[in-house]
Design an enzyme around this catalytic site. Sequence first.
Site, PDB file in Angstrom:
ATOM      1  CB  SER A 172      -0.894   0.019   1.247  1.00 38.20           C
ATOM      2  OG  SER A 172      -1.525   1.274   1.407  1.00 38.20           O
ATOM      3  CE1 TYR A 219      -3.493  -1.811   5.446  1.00 33.94           C
ATOM      4  CE2 TYR A 219      -2.911   0.459   4.964  1.00 33.94           C
ATOM      5  CZ  TYR A 219      -3.322  -0.784   4.537  1.00 33.94           C
ATOM      6  OH  TYR A 219      -3.557  -1.006   3.203  1.00 33.94           O
TER       7      TYR A 219
END
Length: 259
Positions: free
Chosen positions: A144, A157
């Site tokens: 990501s 995350y």
Amino acid sequence: MALNERITDWRGRRVWLVGASTGIGAALARALSARGARLALSARSREKLEALAVSCPGSMLLPLDVTVAGSLDQAHDALMAEWGGIDLVVLNAGTYRPLHVEELSPTAARETIELNLLGVMDGVSVVAPTLLEQGAGGVAIVGSVAGYAGLPKALVYGASKAALINFAESLYFDLAPRGVSVYLVSPGFVATPLTEQNDFHMPALMQPEQAADAIVAGLAQGRFEIHFPRRFTLWLKLLRLLPYRWFFPLVQRATGGGR
């Protein structure tokens, strides 16, 4: 010059998609099936895999949980018994939980790290011997752009995705000289069940089908990093190069600090 094999013809190509049941994984499965790939689909939910298989006829279903010891090995053994080899493994299983420091706990951290990072490392450890024996094939790791830099609400995350970037770069040094490709997929905001948790504006939000098309295009070009949408990801890459005295205020202003 391409850093990896350029995948342009998917007919008969054996692809194992881990994390295929929803979002980017499901959209990529449909895109590759339409191009003639042979698919093995893995995720925790058999029900969702069966629903996906309707639009991906002939797919092999291998339900598993990457956080359960031995589940990847068992699926790999079943796949090899059926196919005898693998051309591409896409490691897409992951989770996202927005966190501020007040919500940080060992449990929350471990749940994300085990799935996003250790699950990918386990997947690579399972398939690497096969790919190295073949001297061909590839691994695609879905990270990501949250791994580019520290961002509000991304305490765990973002850290897990930053680790994946480092892991993929290191892995390239080991596998590429031996004929095995390593692709790092870095999506921006994509409309999935995970991003539905966000309570802020998501710039350049893409649909999963658009993300799948971007991945297919990046594989066709043999890129190491396939990042999209580029009008957003290139801006983030530039932002990361700024001194911290500029970086922190700009991110704070753009996001409101995530609060």
